[in-house]
Design a protein around this motif. Structure first.
Motif, PDB file in Angstrom:
ATOM      1  N   ALA A  66      44.465  65.130  42.504  1.00  0.00           N
ATOM      2  CA  ALA A  66      44.218  66.049  43.611  1.00  0.00           C
ATOM      3  C   ALA A  66      42.799  66.603  43.573  1.00  0.00           C
ATOM      4  O   ALA A  66      42.144  66.754  44.601  1.00  0.00           O
ATOM      5  CB  ALA A  66      45.229  67.198  43.564  1.00  0.00           C
ATOM      6  N   GLY A  67      42.291  66.888  42.372  1.00  0.00           N
ATOM      7  CA  GLY A  67      40.975  67.490  42.252  1.00  0.00           C
ATOM      8  C   GLY A  67      39.839  66.553  42.595  1.00  0.00           C
ATOM      9  O   GLY A  67      38.820  66.980  43.157  1.00  0.00           O
ATOM     10  N   LEU A  68      39.997  65.273  42.265  1.00  0.00           N
ATOM     11  CA  LEU A  68      38.912  64.316  42.479  1.00  0.00           C
ATOM     12  C   LEU A  68      39.230  63.289  43.558  1.00  0.00           C
ATOM     13  O   LEU A  68      38.412  62.403  43.830  1.00  0.00           O
ATOM     14  CB  LEU A  68      38.586  63.588  41.162  1.00  0.00           C
ATOM     15  N   GLY A  69      40.395  63.392  44.183  1.00  0.00           N
ATOM     16  CA  GLY A  69      40.750  62.467  45.253  1.00  0.00           C
ATOM     17  C   GLY A  69      40.881  61.030  44.784  1.00  0.00           C
ATOM     18  O   GLY A  69      40.402  60.111  45.456  1.00  0.00           O
ATOM     19  N   LEU A  70      41.558  60.804  43.655  1.00  0.00           N
ATOM     20  CA  LEU A  70      41.642  59.473  43.069  1.00  0.00           C
ATOM     21  C   LEU A  70      42.748  58.632  43.695  1.00  0.00           C
ATOM     22  O   LEU A  70      43.801  59.145  44.080  1.00  0.00           O
ATOM     23  CB  LEU A  70      41.905  59.583  41.565  1.00  0.00           C
ATOM     24  N   THR A  71      42.511  57.338  43.779  1.00  0.00           N
ATOM     25  CA  THR A  71      43.557  56.378  44.142  1.00  0.00           C
ATOM     26  C   THR A  71      44.396  56.083  42.903  1.00  0.00           C
ATOM     27  O   THR A  71      44.091  56.539  41.797  1.00  0.00           O
ATOM     28  CB  THR A  71      42.925  55.074  44.634  1.00  0.00           C
ATOM     29  N   ASP A  72      45.478  55.299  43.077  1.00  0.00           N
ATOM     30  CA  ASP A  72      46.297  54.915  41.929  1.00  0.00           C
ATOM     31  C   ASP A  72      45.471  54.155  40.901  1.00  0.00           C
ATOM     32  O   ASP A  72      45.592  54.379  39.692  1.00  0.00           O
ATOM     33  CB  ASP A  72      47.467  54.041  42.391  1.00  0.00           C
ATOM     34  N   THR A  73      44.608  53.244  41.380  1.00  0.00           N
ATOM     35  CA  THR A  73      43.761  52.481  40.467  1.00  0.00           C
ATOM     36  C   THR A  73      42.779  53.393  39.743  1.00  0.00           C
ATOM     37  O   THR A  73      42.598  53.291  38.526  1.00  0.00           O
ATOM     38  CB  THR A  73      42.994  51.398  41.241  1.00  0.00           C
ATOM     39  N   GLY A  74      42.138  54.289  40.477  1.00  0.00           N
ATOM     40  CA  GLY A  74      41.201  55.212  39.855  1.00  0.00           C
ATOM     41  C   GLY A  74      41.865  56.092  38.819  1.00  0.00           C
ATOM     42  O   GLY A  74      41.300  56.371  37.757  1.00  0.00           O
ATOM     43  N   LEU A  75      43.098  56.511  39.117  1.00  0.00           N
ATOM     44  CA  LEU A  75      43.825  57.363  38.169  1.00  0.00           C
ATOM     45  C   LEU A  75      44.119  56.604  36.879  1.00  0.00           C
ATOM     46  O   LEU A  75      44.038  57.168  35.782  1.00  0.00           O
ATOM     47  CB  LEU A  75      45.120  57.845  38.818  1.00  0.00           C
ATOM     48  N   SER A  76      44.465  55.320  36.991  1.00  0.00           N
ATOM     49  CA  SER A  76      44.757  54.542  35.785  1.00  0.00           C
ATOM     50  C   SER A  76      43.526  54.402  34.902  1.00  0.00           C
ATOM     51  O   SER A  76      43.627  54.320  33.673  1.00  0.00           O
ATOM     52  CB  SER A  76      45.301  53.155  36.155  1.00  0.00           C
ATOM     53  N   TRP A  77      42.330  54.412  35.513  1.00  0.00           N
ATOM     54  CA  TRP A  77      41.106  54.284  34.723  1.00  0.00           C
ATOM     55  C   TRP A  77      40.795  55.560  33.944  1.00  0.00           C
ATOM     56  O   TRP A  77      40.052  55.526  32.958  1.00  0.00           O
ATOM     57  CB  TRP A  77      39.925  53.898  35.609  1.00  0.00           C
ATOM     58  N   VAL A  78      41.342  56.692  34.351  1.00  0.00           N
ATOM     59  CA  VAL A  78      41.188  57.912  33.551  1.00  0.00           C
ATOM     60  C   VAL A  78      41.864  57.707  32.188  1.00  0.00           C
ATOM     61  O   VAL A  78      41.390  58.196  31.154  1.00  0.00           O
ATOM     62  CB  VAL A  78      41.792  59.129  34.283  1.00  0.00           C
ATOM     63  N   VAL A  79      42.966  56.992  32.181  1.00  0.00           N
ATOM     64  CA  VAL A  79      43.654  56.654  30.937  1.00  0.00           C
ATOM     65  C   VAL A  79      42.967  55.477  30.249  1.00  0.00           C
ATOM     66  O   VAL A  79      42.695  55.507  29.039  1.00  0.00           O
ATOM     67  CB  VAL A  79      45.136  56.322  31.209  1.00  0.00           C
ATOM     68  N   ASN A  80      42.651  54.430  31.022  1.00  0.00           N
ATOM     69  CA  ASN A  80      42.128  53.207  30.427  1.00  0.00           C
ATOM     70  C   ASN A  80      40.686  53.322  29.960  1.00  0.00           C
ATOM     71  O   ASN A  80      40.255  52.566  29.081  1.00  0.00           O
ATOM     72  CB  ASN A  80      42.252  52.057  31.427  1.00  0.00           C
ATOM     73  N   GLY A  81      39.903  54.231  30.555  1.00  0.00           N
ATOM     74  CA  GLY A  81      38.540  54.410  30.080  1.00  0.00           C
ATOM     75  C   GLY A  81      38.515  54.766  28.605  1.00  0.00           C
ATOM     76  O   GLY A  81      37.672  54.276  27.835  1.00  0.00           O
TER      77      GLY A  81
END
Length: 409
Positions: free
Chosen positions: A34-49
């Motif tokens: 919600a804070g950064l307007g992430l897509t599902d893919t973008g959200l997964s990269w928060v974990v995968n990074g």
């Protein structure tokens, strides 16, 4: 030598930070989206990074520990971890956050093997306490993630790490004894090849045009294999291929379950972040209990444990309601996860003593990399939580099949 108790506490804190920052993000994911307007893919990269950098560079971290000395690498890892945590807490866009998470992963890849080497050298009788730290870190991450995201905002889950890592760095310099490097050759080119290959493969799984990055990743990883031909890494991988393949699949199940479950609880069941954090405790507790009981169980329990993990994860796909169904699946899945993790680690490190270090680094790399690539594949190939849990359960079943051979050992 400085107080051994205080020195061990510093090393345990370093390990605690590594595990904490694997789990603390999960409950905060909806707030980050919600804070950064992430897509599902973008959200997964928060974990995968974090997971990719950690897993891909673990072997290099082990090499640096031998070449430069464990204490020096530990201090460098804590410094990188503090910088990455600060950058993540101040991130204003998704790319900045993912980059900061990767810096955290680099720090983890340095400090984890260095801290373990120091424990094995100076505190071998405290390995039980060392293992308990991981369980506490996982549970604390879930609780803190929910508490901080629900009160101070998602940035706080990263900023809270900064003073802890900084204090641990200062304490390491004061309390952890200096050690003499044991030597060894650094393979920076190999590290770049495997890191680039894994990032390309993971990106390809979620890209709109997947073929170019997937091909590039395969080429880079093939180049790495050719470069390491005849070396201990590939010899060990050949001897433990089945166990490491199962560990990679288990990593995908592990990361996928802890990724989708908090999202499901908040977006479907309507739990606020703190309640979602508390709701992770049955899963974390059952995992810790399974890990503690695993050494007392025969090797034949491994495929059974993975089948229990598959059943518990599939149970989530039925749309559980409180209380029985919400408590049943995590206890079943967590117990299976804990038992499977311990026995697969034993399987993957059943090698000659001369290759023990390489085997230990390899099994941890398999779990981290399997988790990152598996999560990318699950996010790209499933729509809805029922499908995600079903696919994750299917992966657990695959891991069970991989371990059936030799179950009588």
């Amino acid at each position: 030598m400085p107080s051994t108790g205080k020195a061990f506490a510093v090393l345990a804190t370093a390990q605690f930070l590594v595990v904490l920052n694997t789990s603390i993000v999960n409950v905060a994911l909806p707030s980050i989206r919600a804070g950064l307007g992430l897509t599902d893919t973008g959200l997964s990269w928060v974990v995968n990074g974090y997971g990719l950098a950690f897993g891909a560079l673990l072997l290099l971290g082990g090499q640096l520990t031998d070449a430069l000395g464990a204490r020096r690498v530990l201090v460098a890892g804590l410094a990188a971890f503090a910088v990455g945590s600060l950058a993540a807490g101040l991130a204003w866009t998704a790319p900045v956050l993912v980059t900061a998470r990767a810096v955290q992963g680099v720090g983890a890849a340095l400090l984890a093997p260095a801290a373990l080497a120091l424990v094995l050298r100076h505190h071998p009788t405290r390995l039980g306490a060392w293992g308990a730290v991981s369980g506490v870190g996982g549970a604390a991450g879930a609780l803190l993630g929910g508490l901080l995201a629900g009160t101070l905002g998602w940035q706080a889950i990263f900023l809270i790490t900064v003073p802890v890592a900084t204090a641990a760095l200062a304490a390491a310099r004061a309390l952890v004894p200096r050690d003499t490097p044991t030597g060894g050759r650094l393979d920076v080119t190999g590290a770049l090849l495997v890191t680039g290959g894994l990032v390309a493969l993971t990106a390809g799984l979620t890209a709109s045009a997947p073929v170019p990055p997937l091909v590039a990743g395969a080429i880079l990883l093939a180049a790495f294999v050719v470069r390491r031909r005849g070396q201990p890494l590939l010899r060990t991988l050949g001897a433990t291929a089945r166990a490491n393949a199962a560990m990679a699949v288990l990593g995908a199940v592990w990361v996928g379950l802890f990724y989708f479950l908090p999202l499901y609880q908040q977006q479907v069941l309507g739990y606020p972040p703190l309640v979602a954090g508390l709701a992770q405790l049955p899963l974390a507790g059952a995992t810790a209990l399974g890990s503690a009981l695993a050494p007392r169980l025969p090797r034949a329990a491994l495929p059974i444990a993975l089948a229990a993990l598959a059943a518990g994860t599939a149970w989530f796909a039925t749309g559980p309601v409180f209380p029985f169904d919400v408590l049943g699946p995590p206890v079943l899945a967590g117990a299976g996860l804990g038992v499977a993790f311990v026995h697969l680690t034993v399987d993957a490190t059943r090698v000659p003593a001369t290759d023990a270090g390489v085997a230990g680094g390899l099994v941890n790399t398999s779990r981290q990399v399997g988790g990152a690539i598996g999560l990318a594949a699950l996010v790209a190939s499933t729509t809805g939580f029922a499908a995600a849990f079903t696919a994750t359960a299917a992966l657990a079943a695959v891991a069970a099949v991989l371990t059936i051979e030799g179950a009588a050992r």
